[in-house]
Design a protein around this motif. Structure first.
Motif, PDB file in Angstrom:
ATOM      1  N   ASP A 170      -0.422 -28.773 -17.225  1.00 44.54           N
ATOM      2  CA  ASP A 170       0.198 -30.095 -17.207  1.00 44.54           C
ATOM      3  C   ASP A 170       1.662 -30.020 -16.795  1.00 44.54           C
ATOM      4  O   ASP A 170       2.146 -30.855 -16.017  1.00 44.54           O
ATOM      5  CB  ASP A 170       0.078 -30.766 -18.572  1.00 44.54           C
ATOM      6  CG  ASP A 170      -1.352 -31.131 -18.922  1.00 44.54           C
ATOM      7  OD1 ASP A 170      -2.206 -31.154 -18.010  1.00 44.54           O
ATOM      8  OD2 ASP A 170      -1.619 -31.393 -20.120  1.00 44.54           O
ATOM      9  N   LEU A 171       2.374 -29.015 -17.287  1.00 40.80           N
ATOM     10  CA  LEU A 171       3.780 -28.855 -16.906  1.00 40.80           C
ATOM     11  C   LEU A 171       3.929 -28.516 -15.430  1.00 40.80           C
ATOM     12  O   LEU A 171       4.884 -28.948 -14.779  1.00 40.80           O
ATOM     13  CB  LEU A 171       4.447 -27.791 -17.764  1.00 40.80           C
ATOM     14  CG  LEU A 171       4.739 -28.199 -19.204  1.00 40.80           C
ATOM     15  CD1 LEU A 171       5.316 -27.018 -19.980  1.00 40.80           C
ATOM     16  CD2 LEU A 171       5.682 -29.370 -19.260  1.00 40.80           C
ATOM     17  N   ALA A 172       2.994 -27.755 -14.882  1.00 38.83           N
ATOM     18  CA  ALA A 172       3.049 -27.441 -13.455  1.00 38.83           C
ATOM     19  C   ALA A 172       2.866 -28.705 -12.624  1.00 38.83           C
ATOM     20  O   ALA A 172       3.538 -28.882 -11.594  1.00 38.83           O
ATOM     21  CB  ALA A 172       1.978 -26.416 -13.099  1.00 38.83           C
ATOM     22  N   LEU A 173       1.976 -29.596 -13.059  1.00 43.97           N
ATOM     23  CA  LEU A 173       1.792 -30.860 -12.341  1.00 43.97           C
ATOM     24  C   LEU A 173       3.046 -31.722 -12.412  1.00 43.97           C
ATOM     25  O   LEU A 173       3.459 -32.324 -11.405  1.00 43.97           O
ATOM     26  CB  LEU A 173       0.602 -31.629 -12.917  1.00 43.97           C
ATOM     27  CG  LEU A 173      -0.772 -31.029 -12.691  1.00 43.97           C
ATOM     28  CD1 LEU A 173      -1.832 -31.852 -13.418  1.00 43.97           C
ATOM     29  CD2 LEU A 173      -1.085 -30.965 -11.203  1.00 43.97           C
ATOM     30  N   ILE A 174       3.663 -31.779 -13.577  1.00 43.07           N
ATOM     31  CA  ILE A 174       4.889 -32.562 -13.728  1.00 43.07           C
ATOM     32  C   ILE A 174       6.008 -31.980 -12.877  1.00 43.07           C
ATOM     33  O   ILE A 174       6.767 -32.716 -12.230  1.00 43.07           O
ATOM     34  CB  ILE A 174       5.297 -32.636 -15.214  1.00 43.07           C
ATOM     35  CG1 ILE A 174       4.283 -33.479 -15.983  1.00 43.07           C
ATOM     36  CG2 ILE A 174       6.698 -33.192 -15.374  1.00 43.07           C
ATOM     37  CD1 ILE A 174       4.463 -33.431 -17.477  1.00 43.07           C
ATOM     38  N   LYS A 175       6.092 -30.660 -12.833  1.00 42.71           N
ATOM     39  CA  LYS A 175       7.131 -29.999 -12.029  1.00 42.71           C
ATOM     40  C   LYS A 175       6.938 -30.314 -10.545  1.00 42.71           C
ATOM     41  O   LYS A 175       7.906 -30.553  -9.821  1.00 42.71           O
ATOM     42  CB  LYS A 175       7.075 -28.498 -12.271  1.00 42.71           C
ATOM     43  CG  LYS A 175       8.222 -27.733 -11.695  1.00 42.71           C
ATOM     44  CD  LYS A 175       8.153 -26.272 -12.102  1.00 42.71           C
ATOM     45  CE  LYS A 175       9.328 -25.515 -11.551  1.00 42.71           C
ATOM     46  NZ  LYS A 175       9.291 -24.100 -11.932  1.00 42.71           N
ATOM     47  N   ALA A 176       5.687 -30.350 -10.095  1.00 42.70           N
ATOM     48  CA  ALA A 176       5.412 -30.683  -8.692  1.00 42.70           C
ATOM     49  C   ALA A 176       5.806 -32.124  -8.391  1.00 42.70           C
ATOM     50  O   ALA A 176       6.382 -32.410  -7.331  1.00 42.70           O
ATOM     51  CB  ALA A 176       3.938 -30.457  -8.387  1.00 42.70           C
ATOM     52  N   GLU A 177       5.525 -33.031  -9.323  1.00 38.70           N
ATOM     53  CA  GLU A 177       5.904 -34.424  -9.112  1.00 38.70           C
ATOM     54  C   GLU A 177       7.415 -34.588  -9.091  1.00 38.70           C
ATOM     55  O   GLU A 177       7.949 -35.376  -8.303  1.00 38.70           O
ATOM     56  CB  GLU A 177       5.292 -35.301 -10.198  1.00 38.70           C
ATOM     57  CG  GLU A 177       3.791 -35.441 -10.077  1.00 38.70           C
ATOM     58  CD  GLU A 177       3.198 -36.279 -11.198  1.00 38.70           C
ATOM     59  OE1 GLU A 177       3.959 -36.859 -11.985  1.00 38.70           O
ATOM     60  OE2 GLU A 177       1.961 -36.328 -11.276  1.00 38.70           O
TER      61      GLU A 177
END
Length: 74
Positions: free
Chosen positions: A42-49
């Motif tokens: 989930d944190l990786a997705l947020i970082k990409a956004e």
């Protein structure tokens, strides 16, 4: 179905823990590990956004600066 970490189970058994306690501890740690993997994903997705938002903001600021420069340079 819960999984357990075999290495931890073996280490606890060698250290003298009972079979039930070693099994419960390794299952509990495996559950926490799977939760942390979900959080990492989930944190990786947020970082990409956030990266995309940074680029968008950079283009917006560059456009505004160019418009201000055009307005005051004439």
């Amino acid at each position: 179905m819960t999984t357990m970490i075999a290495e931890l189970y073996d280490a606890l058994r060698e250290a003298g823990a009972s079979e039930d306690k070693a099994r419960a501890a390794s299952k509990a740690l495996a559950d926490y590990d799977s939760r942390f993997n979900k959080v990492d994903h989930d944190l990786a997705l947020i970082k990409a956004e956030i990266t995309v938002l940074k680029w968008m903001l950079g283009f917006l600021v560059a456009g505004m600066v160019s418009l201000l420069f055009k307005a005051f340079a004439q």
